[in-house]
Design an enzyme around this catalytic site. Structure first.
Site, PDB file in Angstrom:
ATOM      1  N   GLY A  10      11.612  11.299  -6.083  1.00  0.00           N
ATOM      2  CA  GLY A  10      12.798  12.161  -5.968  1.00  0.00           C
ATOM      3  C   GLY A  10      14.025  11.508  -6.574  1.00  0.00           C
ATOM      4  N   PHE A  34       7.032  17.804  -4.351  1.00  0.00           N
ATOM      5  CA  PHE A  34       7.604  19.120  -4.028  1.00  0.00           C
ATOM      6  C   PHE A  34       8.947  19.296  -4.731  1.00  0.00           C
ATOM      7  CE2 PHE A  34      10.230  21.634  -0.805  1.00  0.00           C
ATOM      8  CZ  PHE A  34       9.955  22.843  -1.422  1.00  0.00           C
ATOM      9  N   THR A  35       9.868  18.354  -4.523  1.00  0.00           N
ATOM     10  CA  THR A  35      11.151  18.428  -5.239  1.00  0.00           C
ATOM     11  C   THR A  35      11.308  17.267  -6.218  1.00  0.00           C
ATOM     12  OG1 THR A  35      12.226  17.248  -3.426  1.00  0.00           O
ATOM     13  CG2 THR A  35      12.374  19.651  -3.406  1.00  0.00           C
ATOM     14  N   ASN A  97       3.604   9.695  11.340  1.00  0.00           N
ATOM     15  CA  ASN A  97       2.614   9.019  10.486  1.00  0.00           C
ATOM     16  C   ASN A  97       3.168   7.724   9.905  1.00  0.00           C
ATOM     17  OD1 ASN A  97       0.585  10.902  10.880  1.00  0.00           O
ATOM     18  ND2 ASN A  97       1.287  12.207   9.190  1.00  0.00           N
ATOM     19  N   ARG A 104       0.996  -0.337  12.794  1.00  0.00           N
ATOM     20  CA  ARG A 104      -0.295  -0.971  12.503  1.00  0.00           C
ATOM     21  C   ARG A 104      -0.149  -2.182  11.593  1.00  0.00           C
ATOM     22  NH1 ARG A 104      -3.721  -0.666   8.472  1.00  0.00           N
ATOM     23  NH2 ARG A 104      -2.692   1.099   7.485  1.00  0.00           N
ATOM     24  N   TYR A 143      16.253  21.158   8.958  1.00  0.00           N
ATOM     25  CA  TYR A 143      16.612  19.869   8.363  1.00  0.00           C
ATOM     26  C   TYR A 143      17.384  19.014   9.372  1.00  0.00           C
ATOM     27  CZ  TYR A 143      18.534  16.598   4.879  1.00  0.00           C
ATOM     28  OH  TYR A 143      18.881  15.475   4.167  1.00  0.00           O
ATOM     29  N   LYS A 147      15.797  15.827  11.270  1.00  0.00           N
ATOM     30  CA  LYS A 147      16.300  14.461  11.063  1.00  0.00           C
ATOM     31  C   LYS A 147      16.761  13.831  12.373  1.00  0.00           C
ATOM     32  CE  LYS A 147      16.140  13.871   6.472  1.00  0.00           C
ATOM     33  NZ  LYS A 147      15.581  12.715   5.774  1.00  0.00           N
ATOM     34  N   THR A 173      25.275  12.199  -1.677  1.00  0.00           N
ATOM     35  CA  THR A 173      25.088  11.237  -2.774  1.00  0.00           C
ATOM     36  C   THR A 173      24.668  11.993  -4.025  1.00  0.00           C
ATOM     37  OG1 THR A 173      24.545   9.503  -1.203  1.00  0.00           O
ATOM     38  CG2 THR A 173      23.729   9.196  -3.438  1.00  0.00           C
TER      39      THR A 173
HETATM   40  P1  NAD Z   1      14.944  14.798  -3.316  1.00  0.00           P
HETATM   41  O1  NAD Z   1      14.563  16.179  -2.915  1.00  0.00           O
HETATM   42  O2  NAD Z   1      15.239  14.535  -4.744  1.00  0.00           O
HETATM   43  O3  NAD Z   1      13.836  13.751  -2.852  1.00  0.00           O
HETATM   44  C1  NAD Z   1      12.934  13.958  -1.819  1.00  0.00           C
HETATM   45  C2  NAD Z   1      11.555  13.510  -2.277  1.00  0.00           C
HETATM   46  O4  NAD Z   1      10.620  13.641  -1.195  1.00  0.00           O
HETATM   47  C3  NAD Z   1      11.000  14.368  -3.419  1.00  0.00           C
HETATM   48  O5  NAD Z   1      10.465  13.535  -4.423  1.00  0.00           O
HETATM   49  C4  NAD Z   1       9.917  15.214  -2.768  1.00  0.00           C
HETATM   50  O6  NAD Z   1       8.909  15.613  -3.661  1.00  0.00           O
HETATM   51  C5  NAD Z   1       9.436  14.274  -1.684  1.00  0.00           C
HETATM   52  N1  NAD Z   1       8.812  14.948  -0.537  1.00  0.00           N
HETATM   53  C6  NAD Z   1       9.274  16.019   0.144  1.00  0.00           C
HETATM   54  N2  NAD Z   1       8.448  16.317   1.156  1.00  0.00           N
HETATM   55  C7  NAD Z   1       7.430  15.417   1.109  1.00  0.00           C
HETATM   56  C8  NAD Z   1       6.253  15.221   1.875  1.00  0.00           C
HETATM   57  N3  NAD Z   1       5.953  16.010   2.907  1.00  0.00           N
HETATM   58  N4  NAD Z   1       5.425  14.197   1.543  1.00  0.00           N
HETATM   59  C9  NAD Z   1       5.696  13.398   0.476  1.00  0.00           C
HETATM   60  N5  NAD Z   1       6.794  13.543  -0.297  1.00  0.00           N
HETATM   61  C10 NAD Z   1       7.652  14.539   0.020  1.00  0.00           C
HETATM   62  O7  NAD Z   1      16.198  14.411  -2.408  1.00  0.00           O
HETATM   63  P2  NAD Z   1      17.068  13.073  -2.322  1.00  0.00           P
HETATM   64  O8  NAD Z   1      18.477  13.472  -2.421  1.00  0.00           O
HETATM   65  O9  NAD Z   1      16.538  12.029  -3.211  1.00  0.00           O
HETATM   66  O10 NAD Z   1      16.818  12.660  -0.801  1.00  0.00           O
HETATM   67  C11 NAD Z   1      15.989  11.572  -0.432  1.00  0.00           C
HETATM   68  C12 NAD Z   1      16.120  11.341   1.067  1.00  0.00           C
HETATM   69  O11 NAD Z   1      17.471  11.013   1.401  1.00  0.00           O
HETATM   70  C13 NAD Z   1      15.753  12.566   1.909  1.00  0.00           C
HETATM   71  O12 NAD Z   1      15.052  12.141   3.055  1.00  0.00           O
HETATM   72  C14 NAD Z   1      17.096  13.129   2.290  1.00  0.00           C
HETATM   73  O13 NAD Z   1      17.033  13.833   3.520  1.00  0.00           O
HETATM   74  C15 NAD Z   1      17.954  11.872   2.408  1.00  0.00           C
HETATM   75  N6  NAD Z   1      19.372  12.183   2.210  1.00  0.00           N
HETATM   76  C16 NAD Z   1      19.864  12.453   0.960  1.00  0.00           C
HETATM   77  C17 NAD Z   1      21.223  12.757   0.824  1.00  0.00           C
HETATM   78  C18 NAD Z   1      21.849  13.024  -0.528  1.00  0.00           C
HETATM   79  O14 NAD Z   1      23.026  13.338  -0.577  1.00  0.00           O
HETATM   80  N7  NAD Z   1      21.153  12.902  -1.640  1.00  0.00           N
HETATM   81  C19 NAD Z   1      22.049  12.815   1.947  1.00  0.00           C
HETATM   82  C20 NAD Z   1      21.497  12.569   3.187  1.00  0.00           C
HETATM   83  C21 NAD Z   1      20.161  12.231   3.324  1.00  0.00           C
END
Ligand code: NAD
Ligand code: UDP
Length: 308
Positions: A10, A34-35, A97, A104, A143, A147, A173
């Protein structure tokens, strides 16, 4: 160190994988795409210390690792609302998980929590001690509440099973590798401005957010992972606060765009204001962001010029 990064393909995850490889760690990037996208990790695939596994964290997996960064979860409102049941499964079943794996293998685990745990905050700026103002049955709840449960699970595994945990609360971010269809405000506005299409402001545009450039965040995440005797939660974000109207005007100026601004309906439960109090991160991690919004936007604009 053998490090697992879930969500590693991601936006944030791909920057983290690159950063860890530069530190000569071995990185297992696990992602269900997925994303995320293989394109984000393409330059890393030739590195012998890098391994990609296509897997969904809602299903258990057997691996041997020293540290886990748990980032897997769709993060933009359109993406996490696309399949809300899946989103909450990711933060609950997926978290269980990953905590089981940490237990473990005796691995340290860092959870990417979020400023969304504060909901539509009544305290401003937000400190880690604030319990938040969250709707438990609205369109953002899959969401936000997911979280929140993930944080609860982290602390229960810590207290009950002595799992070594780290919780960071990430505030908005942005940067390179955000998906073109991500739907979050910075990428939407930049893409619209570069195409000279109308900039879509939801609501009045008076709502505020505080934007952190991705390299600052990665630096803070890594510091948190490698700091002893501090579980968090700790806010990581840039405390400079802007209205969405100010952001739109800034992006129009920086891209030299002829875009106009149009107003659309404000999505339900959209937080009115958000700004992190980062005194705890300064004290415990000696961390604060160093890239201002204009500099970060310029880098991100250059990226989107290449990809669209
Ligand atoms: P993003 O959507 O680009 O990245 C999320 C990644 O997780 C993607 O690559 C997606 O394919 C993968 N993913 C989703 N569900 C999954 C699953 N069930 N199993 C395996 N992979 C899975 O978003 P991001 O901005 O890079 O966010 C990354 C993390 O940081 C997230 O947990 C998000 O909640 C957290 N976060 C991001 C921000 C921000 O501003 N970017 C703010 C707060 C929290
Ligand atoms: N927003 C907007 N236009 C867009 C996308 C988002 O005005 O095209 C607004 C959105 O309503 C919110 C803010 O920008 O008030 C930040 O939205 P984003 O989805 O980036 O993140 P979050 O709401 O999760 O902080």
């Amino acid at each position: 160190m053998k490090i697992l990064v879930t969500g590693g393909a991601g936006f944030i995850g791909s920057h983290l994988c690159k950063y860890l490889l530069e530190k000569e760690d071995e990185v297992i990037c696990l992602d269900n795409l997925f994303t995320g996208s293989k394109k984000n990790i393409l330059p890393l695939l030739s590195n012998p210390n890098f391994e990609f596994i296509r897997h969904d964290i809602t299903t258990p997996i057997l691996l041997e690792v020293d540290q886990i960064y748990n980032l897997a979860c769709p993060a933009s409102p359109p993406h996490y609302q696309y399949n809300p049941i899946k989103t909450i499964k990711c933060s609950t079943l997926g978290m269980i998980n990953m905590l089981g794996l940490a237990k473990r293998t005796n691995a340290r685990i860092l959870q990417a929590s979020t400023s969304e745990v504060y909901g539509d905050p009544l305290q401003h700026p937000q400190k880690e001690t604030y319990f938040g103002n969250v709707n438990c049955n609205g369109i953002r709840s899959c969401y936000d509440e997911g979280k929140r449960v993930a944080e609860t699970l982290m602390f229960d595994y810590h207290r009950q099973n002595k799992v070594d945990i780290k919780v960071i609360r990430i505030f908005n971010t942005f940067g390179e590798n955000m998906a073109v269809n991500d739907g979050r405000v910075v990428s939407n506005f930049i893409i619209q401005a570069l195409k000279n299409e109308p900039i879509t402001i939801y609501g009045t545009g008076k709502q505020t957010r505080s934007f952190c450039y991705v390299s600052d965040l990665i630096n803070g995440m890594h510091k948190m992972m490698n700091t002893e005797n501090f579980t968090g939660p700790v806010n990581l974000g840039n405390p400079e606060e802007f209205t969405m109207l100010e952001l739109a005007e800034k992006i129009i100026k920086l891209t030299n765009s002829s875009s106009t601004i149009i107003y659309k309906e404000l999505p339900k439960d959209d937080p009115t204001q958000r700004k992190p109090d980062i005194s705890l991160a300064k004290e415990k991690l000696n961390w604060q962001p160093s890239i201002d919004l204009d500099t970060g936007l310029q880098k991100t604009i250059e990226y989107f010029k290449q990809v669209i």
